[in-house]
Design a protein around this motif. Structure first.
Motif, PDB file in Angstrom:
ATOM      1  N   VAL B  15     -96.507 -95.941  13.315  1.00 37.02           N
ATOM      2  CA  VAL B  15     -98.025 -96.077  14.056  1.00 37.02           C
ATOM      3  C   VAL B  15     -98.828 -94.873  14.167  1.00 37.02           C
ATOM      4  O   VAL B  15     -99.920 -94.640  13.570  1.00 37.02           O
ATOM      5  CB  VAL B  15     -98.260 -96.781  15.501  1.00 37.02           C
ATOM      6  N   SER B  16     -98.345 -93.813  14.437  1.00 37.59           N
ATOM      7  CA  SER B  16     -99.009 -92.264  14.483  1.00 37.59           C
ATOM      8  C   SER B  16     -98.951 -91.878  13.075  1.00 37.59           C
ATOM      9  O   SER B  16     -99.884 -91.332  12.883  1.00 37.59           O
ATOM     10  CB  SER B  16     -98.090 -91.511  15.540  1.00 37.59           C
ATOM     11  N   GLU B  17     -97.984 -91.986  12.295  1.00 34.23           N
ATOM     12  CA  GLU B  17     -97.929 -91.375  11.067  1.00 34.23           C
ATOM     13  C   GLU B  17     -99.193 -92.329  10.073  1.00 34.23           C
ATOM     14  O   GLU B  17     -99.872 -91.742   9.260  1.00 34.23           O
ATOM     15  CB  GLU B  17     -96.661 -91.857  10.060  1.00 34.23           C
ATOM     16  N   TYR B  18     -99.313 -93.549  10.239  1.00 35.87           N
ATOM     17  CA  TYR B  18    -100.303 -94.403   9.627  1.00 35.87           C
ATOM     18  C   TYR B  18    -101.609 -93.853  10.086  1.00 35.87           C
ATOM     19  O   TYR B  18    -102.517 -93.859   9.313  1.00 35.87           O
ATOM     20  CB  TYR B  18     -99.927 -95.809   9.906  1.00 35.87           C
ATOM     21  N   LYS B  19    -101.768 -93.874  11.348  1.00 34.30           N
ATOM     22  CA  LYS B  19    -103.257 -93.357  11.853  1.00 34.30           C
ATOM     23  C   LYS B  19    -103.635 -92.077  11.244  1.00 34.30           C
ATOM     24  O   LYS B  19    -104.569 -92.151  10.850  1.00 34.30           O
ATOM     25  CB  LYS B  19    -102.821 -93.368  13.459  1.00 34.30           C
ATOM     26  N   THR B  20    -102.698 -91.250  11.186  1.00 32.28           N
ATOM     27  CA  THR B  20    -103.133 -89.740  10.690  1.00 32.28           C
ATOM     28  C   THR B  20    -103.286 -90.034   9.456  1.00 32.28           C
ATOM     29  O   THR B  20    -104.251 -89.291   8.897  1.00 32.28           O
ATOM     30  CB  THR B  20    -101.908 -88.899  11.069  1.00 32.28           C
ATOM     31  N   GLU B  21    -102.407 -90.744   8.390  1.00 36.16           N
ATOM     32  CA  GLU B  21    -102.773 -90.766   7.049  1.00 36.16           C
ATOM     33  C   GLU B  21    -103.999 -91.398   6.740  1.00 36.16           C
ATOM     34  O   GLU B  21    -104.802 -90.986   5.876  1.00 36.16           O
ATOM     35  CB  GLU B  21    -101.755 -91.679   6.445  1.00 36.16           C
ATOM     36  N   PHE B  22    -104.319 -92.349   7.619  1.00 38.14           N
ATOM     37  CA  PHE B  22    -105.452 -93.183   7.410  1.00 38.14           C
ATOM     38  C   PHE B  22    -106.744 -92.271   7.729  1.00 38.14           C
ATOM     39  O   PHE B  22    -107.946 -92.211   6.684  1.00 38.14           O
ATOM     40  CB  PHE B  22    -105.768 -94.460   8.356  1.00 38.14           C
ATOM     41  N   LEU B  23    -106.783 -91.533   8.825  1.00 42.66           N
ATOM     42  CA  LEU B  23    -107.852 -90.575   9.098  1.00 42.66           C
ATOM     43  C   LEU B  23    -108.144 -89.561   7.951  1.00 42.66           C
ATOM     44  O   LEU B  23    -109.000 -89.205   7.571  1.00 42.66           O
ATOM     45  CB  LEU B  23    -107.488 -90.003  10.450  1.00 42.66           C
ATOM     46  N   LYS B  24    -106.766 -88.990   7.692  1.00 47.18           N
ATOM     47  CA  LYS B  24    -107.080 -88.020   6.554  1.00 47.18           C
ATOM     48  C   LYS B  24    -107.684 -88.441   5.370  1.00 47.18           C
ATOM     49  O   LYS B  24    -108.477 -87.868   4.716  1.00 47.18           O
ATOM     50  CB  LYS B  24    -105.466 -87.552   6.364  1.00 47.18           C
ATOM     51  N   ALA B  25    -107.169 -89.576   4.740  1.00 44.33           N
ATOM     52  CA  ALA B  25    -107.709 -90.118   3.671  1.00 44.33           C
ATOM     53  C   ALA B  25    -109.208 -90.613   3.679  1.00 44.33           C
ATOM     54  O   ALA B  25    -109.727 -89.957   2.743  1.00 44.33           O
ATOM     55  CB  ALA B  25    -107.048 -91.364   3.242  1.00 44.33           C
ATOM     56  N   PHE B  26    -109.535 -91.075   4.933  1.00 44.73           N
ATOM     57  CA  PHE B  26    -110.989 -91.576   5.274  1.00 44.73           C
ATOM     58  C   PHE B  26    -111.864 -90.236   5.164  1.00 44.73           C
ATOM     59  O   PHE B  26    -113.084 -90.469   4.679  1.00 44.73           O
ATOM     60  CB  PHE B  26    -111.099 -92.280   6.344  1.00 44.73           C
ATOM     61  N   ARG B  27    -111.327 -89.160   5.583  1.00 45.01           N
ATOM     62  CA  ARG B  27    -112.157 -87.881   5.686  1.00 45.01           C
ATOM     63  C   ARG B  27    -112.110 -87.214   4.423  1.00 45.01           C
ATOM     64  O   ARG B  27    -112.831 -86.285   4.362  1.00 45.01           O
ATOM     65  CB  ARG B  27    -111.626 -87.064   6.658  1.00 45.01           C
ATOM     66  N   MET B  28    -111.499 -87.608   3.515  1.00 44.43           N
ATOM     67  CA  MET B  28    -111.603 -86.851   2.070  1.00 44.43           C
ATOM     68  C   MET B  28    -112.595 -87.826   1.264  1.00 44.43           C
ATOM     69  O   MET B  28    -112.068 -88.525   0.512  1.00 44.43           O
ATOM     70  CB  MET B  28    -110.043 -86.960   1.721  1.00 44.43           C
ATOM     71  N   PRO B  29    -113.623 -87.276   1.090  1.00 45.99           N
ATOM     72  CA  PRO B  29    -114.836 -87.852   0.272  1.00 45.99           C
ATOM     73  C   PRO B  29    -114.268 -88.056  -1.260  1.00 45.99           C
ATOM     74  O   PRO B  29    -114.549 -89.014  -1.749  1.00 45.99           O
ATOM     75  CB  PRO B  29    -116.044 -86.978   0.199  1.00 45.99           C
ATOM     76  N   GLN B  30    -113.501 -87.132  -1.802  1.00 41.04           N
ATOM     77  CA  GLN B  30    -113.072 -87.209  -3.166  1.00 41.04           C
ATOM     78  C   GLN B  30    -111.880 -88.406  -3.293  1.00 41.04           C
ATOM     79  O   GLN B  30    -111.846 -88.741  -4.410  1.00 41.04           O
ATOM     80  CB  GLN B  30    -112.730 -85.769  -3.754  1.00 41.04           C
ATOM     81  N   PHE B  31    -111.450 -88.643  -2.156  1.00 43.71           N
ATOM     82  CA  PHE B  31    -110.613 -90.040  -2.267  1.00 43.71           C
ATOM     83  C   PHE B  31    -111.239 -91.146  -2.002  1.00 43.71           C
ATOM     84  O   PHE B  31    -111.351 -92.054  -2.498  1.00 43.71           O
ATOM     85  CB  PHE B  31    -109.469 -89.753  -1.426  1.00 43.71           C
ATOM     86  N   SER B  32    -111.880 -91.207  -0.929  1.00 45.06           N
ATOM     87  CA  SER B  32    -112.322 -92.388  -0.026  1.00 45.06           C
ATOM     88  C   SER B  32    -113.784 -93.111  -0.924  1.00 45.06           C
ATOM     89  O   SER B  32    -113.732 -94.056  -1.105  1.00 45.06           O
ATOM     90  CB  SER B  32    -112.884 -92.317   1.496  1.00 45.06           C
ATOM     91  N   LEU B  33    -114.527 -92.240  -1.199  1.00 42.04           N
ATOM     92  CA  LEU B  33    -115.668 -92.379  -1.984  1.00 42.04           C
ATOM     93  C   LEU B  33    -115.302 -93.359  -3.091  1.00 42.04           C
ATOM     94  O   LEU B  33    -115.731 -94.257  -3.507  1.00 42.04           O
ATOM     95  CB  LEU B  33    -116.801 -91.525  -2.016  1.00 42.04           C
ATOM     96  N   PRO B  34    -114.818 -92.773  -4.296  1.00 41.89           N
ATOM     97  CA  PRO B  34    -114.670 -93.448  -5.406  1.00 41.89           C
ATOM     98  C   PRO B  34    -113.535 -94.467  -5.177  1.00 41.89           C
ATOM     99  O   PRO B  34    -113.741 -95.680  -5.726  1.00 41.89           O
ATOM    100  CB  PRO B  34    -113.606 -92.315  -6.450  1.00 41.89           C
ATOM    101  N   THR B  35    -112.734 -94.377  -4.360  1.00 42.23           N
ATOM    102  CA  THR B  35    -111.623 -95.653  -4.077  1.00 42.23           C
ATOM    103  C   THR B  35    -112.562 -96.812  -3.448  1.00 42.23           C
ATOM    104  O   THR B  35    -112.250 -98.039  -3.949  1.00 42.23           O
ATOM    105  CB  THR B  35    -110.873 -95.175  -3.068  1.00 42.23           C
ATOM    106  N   LEU B  36    -113.461 -96.586  -2.766  1.00 39.86           N
ATOM    107  CA  LEU B  36    -113.862 -97.812  -1.876  1.00 39.86           C
ATOM    108  C   LEU B  36    -115.247 -98.106  -2.948  1.00 39.86           C
ATOM    109  O   LEU B  36    -115.632 -99.376  -2.820  1.00 39.86           O
ATOM    110  CB  LEU B  36    -114.591 -97.292  -0.390  1.00 39.86           C
ATOM    111  N   MET B  37    -115.962 -97.064  -3.399  1.00 38.74           N
ATOM    112  CA  MET B  37    -117.342 -97.334  -3.992  1.00 38.74           C
ATOM    113  C   MET B  37    -117.276 -97.802  -5.320  1.00 38.74           C
ATOM    114  O   MET B  37    -117.930 -98.635  -5.734  1.00 38.74           O
ATOM    115  CB  MET B  37    -118.292 -96.412  -3.931  1.00 38.74           C
ATOM    116  N   PHE B  38    -116.247 -97.269  -6.252  1.00 38.83           N
ATOM    117  CA  PHE B  38    -116.367 -97.665  -7.730  1.00 38.83           C
ATOM    118  C   PHE B  38    -116.070 -99.380  -7.996  1.00 38.83           C
ATOM    119  O   PHE B  38    -116.932 -99.796  -8.580  1.00 38.83           O
ATOM    120  CB  PHE B  38    -115.305 -96.648  -8.400  1.00 38.83           C
ATOM    121  N   PRO B  39    -115.018 -99.771  -7.342  1.00 40.45           N
ATOM    122  CA  PRO B  39    -114.609-101.242  -7.645  1.00 40.45           C
ATOM    123  C   PRO B  39    -116.097-101.877  -7.265  1.00 40.45           C
ATOM    124  O   PRO B  39    -116.321-102.853  -8.154  1.00 40.45           O
ATOM    125  CB  PRO B  39    -113.541-101.221  -6.825  1.00 40.45           C
ATOM    126  N   MET B  40    -116.538-101.698  -5.981  1.00 41.88           N
ATOM    127  CA  MET B  40    -117.629-102.696  -5.579  1.00 41.88           C
ATOM    128  C   MET B  40    -118.776-102.416  -6.459  1.00 41.88           C
ATOM    129  O   MET B  40    -119.465-103.346  -6.804  1.00 41.88           O
ATOM    130  CB  MET B  40    -117.864-102.232  -4.281  1.00 41.88           C
TER     131      MET B  40
END
Lengths: 307, 257
Positions: B15-40
């Motif tokens: 649970v704590s590992e997942y929470k941290t991984e998610f926060l880290k990925a979400f705060r990384m625009p070079q990951f979260s933006l293309p991942t979320l925006m490109f497909p849509m």
């Protein structure tokens, strides 16, 4: 009391080779709880590899390392160790607090975060992201990750390299507190002063081998040389023949004499009526004592253990 | 008492590992933006704006863009990101810490699936509101399930890339693989639009087979049967799983000491 395998980090005839290079060469040593050991050696002496072996980050070529009886790298072994690695960076986008809480969750009996915050003085930047912290603040967070688990052993690889004085003292205090609580601490350093000031035991490594193992006093005694500098009309050849003199170097007017004890040599020169000017006697620094130990090892094979 | 003898629940760590991984990925625009925006964004443009939009075409592209979205999240989370963490020394700290390896990977996979589900949700909304897509509940659910499964083989592939190369090389290779998988797998633009050679290359790519399964779900028949698609995806997953495992096992051998 002799510590059993179940109470120590034990290296048994451990060798790790990288190609032709023997990074660690037949290491046989144990580290006890409640003891602060400084692992001392020049760059490339095998300190970091030795530590990586205990952490299970690299596999031994021969021999074994066990932590409280568990194979290095097993989850039980890792649970018994908190570590701070050399030149390892944490993700920039997480706050100091998030990092510490995550690592605390890995251990069964973590130190309360308030205690860590106070001991390492993390309050001013606890909620800040790691990427925005200064070098010293980053090291404090890394140290917090090593300490947060309240583990049996704390292993710190070159923890004070490049640290400002204040952070270094915070680290020293924290490390002493660990030992006082009964944790075993192993730290690598190439600052002999640091080893001397902190450690109960100093282990010197060179070329992957253990070359000396003892208390700081014993290690220093291994090379208790003094240096006499003076100008005299007694010739260098004559001085070389005096008792206890190891070497004589002439630079211009000045003669530099390495000697185990200064007094007999000087007494002779005065008694014989030689002219003595600009006399200076100094203790060989810890740094050169240390170089001396490792050099002797390189030249003469093995000088054995001091203990 | 020794901390080695005490247990910690893997679920607590997860649970704590997942929470941290998610926060880290979400705060990384070079990951979260293309991942979320490109497909849509692509789905919106190709599915609803260009050419002659129809509910059939919107359903077709919903299937392939769903696979595309999951593949993107997985490849980049496990490929480029792991290589970066390895370079920084972070992976070493994690390996030395009492974090069970399986928990580490599971948390990363759950993070990836979370992103994949956000993308899937976004695509569903666009499909219903703009594309006029109407499917049976079991079809929607099957698409969700397939998009979750899609993350697994690409996680292995990402790992095999990320654990070997240096950051720059791994980022480059990840991008190249991502591009080839998308184009030749027919995830961006339907394969029949391209010359016949594209369809031949596609047979070798897991992205094509996952896309074909997604298309089967929305009612578009493919040239192979479902069993063949599943078999090829499984073989691919096992092959790259073995590569990833071996890369993880032998991580120490390329260190200098």
């Amino acid at each position: 009391m002799t510590a059993t395998l179940e109470q120590t980090i034990s290296y048994k005839n451990l060798t790790k080779t990288y190609g032709d290079k023997r990074a660690v060469d037949g290491l046989d040593i144990s580290f006890r709880k409640g003891e602060l050991t400084a692992l001392l050696g020049e760059n490339g002496a095998g300190k970091t590899t030795s530590i990586s072996l205990a952490l299970g980050l690299v596999e031994p070529t021969e021999g074994s390392v066990t932590i409280l009886g568990h194979k290095a790298g097993s989850i039980e072994a890792r649970r018994a160790i908190g570590a701070m690695l050399q030149s390892a960076e944490l993700p920039n986008l997480l706050t100091a607090e998030e990092h510490i809480k995550l690592f605390s969750s890995y251990y069964p009996n973590p130190v309360p975060i308030e205690e860590l915050v106070e001991m390492l003085q993390l309050t001013p930047f606890l909620k800040q992201r790691y990427g925005g912290l200064s070098g010293g603040q980053k090291r404090r967070v890394q140290l917090a990750l090593a300490l947060c688990g309240n583990a049996d052993f704390v292993i710190l690889d070159e923890p004070t390299v490049g640290l400002d004085i204040e952070t270094r003292h915070t680290l020293w205090q924290a490390v002493r507190a660990c030992v006082a609580r009964g944790q075993g601490v192993i730290l690598t350093t190439h600052y002999l002063e640091e080893a001397d000031a902190l450690a109960d035991r100093i282990v010197v490594m060179a070329d992957g081998q253990l070359v000396a193992d003892g208390t700081p006093a014993e290690i220093k005694a291994l090379s208790a040389e003094k240096v006499i500098e003076l100008q005299t009309n007694a010739g260098a050849d004559l001085i070389k023949g005096l008792p206890g003199v190891h070497s004589v170097v002439e630079t211009g007017q000045t003669i530099k004499i390495s000697v185990s004890e200064a007094e007999p040599c000087l007494a002779y020169l005065f008694k014989e009526g030689f002219e003595v000017k600009d006399l200076k006697v100094s203790q060989v620094g810890l740094e050169s004592a240390f170089l001396d130990i490792t050099n002797k090892n390189k030249h003469s094979g093995n000088m054995g253990e001091a203990a | 008492m020794s901390t080695a003898a005490m247990k910690v629940s893997n679920l607590t760590i997860l649970v704590s590992e997942y929470k941290t991984e998610f926060l880290k990925a979400f705060r990384m625009p070079q990951f979260s933006l293309p991942t979320l925006m490109f497909p849509m964004l692509f789905y919106f443009v190709f599915g609803s704006l260009i050419g002659t939009p129809s509910p059939e075409r919107a359903a077709y592209l919903l299937a392939t863009y769903g696979v595309f979205g999951s593949m993107t999240a997985s490849l980049f989370a496990f490929g480029a990101a792991i290589a970066n963490e390895r370079d920084e020394g972070w992976l070493e700290i994690k390996r030395a810490a009492p974090l069970p390896t399986m928990v580490f990977f599971t948390a990363k996979l759950l993070m990836t699936i979370s992103f994949s589900m956000m993308v899937t949700g976004g695509l569903f909304i666009i499909a219903i509101t703009v594309g006029g897509v109407s499917l049976e509940p079991v079809q929607w659910l099957s698409l969700i399930g397939l998009n979750i499964l899609t993350t697994i083989p690409f996680a292995f592939m990402g790992l095999a890339i990320g654990l070997r190369g240096k950051t720059q090389a791994a980022a480059g290779i990840t991008n190249l693989v991502f591009f080839l998988m998308s184009i030749f797998g027919g995830l961006w633009v339907p394969l029949p639009v391209f010359p016949a050679i594209f369809s031949k290359i596609a047979i070798a790519l897991p992205s094509y087979h996952l896309g074909a399964l997604a298309l089967e779900i929305v009612g578009v028949e493919s040239q192979l049967n479902v069993i063949a698609h599943v078999g090829i995806i499984l073989s691919f997953g096992i092959l790259f799983g073995a590569f990833a495992f071996s890369a993880w096992r032998h991580m120490d051998s390329d260190r200098k000491g």
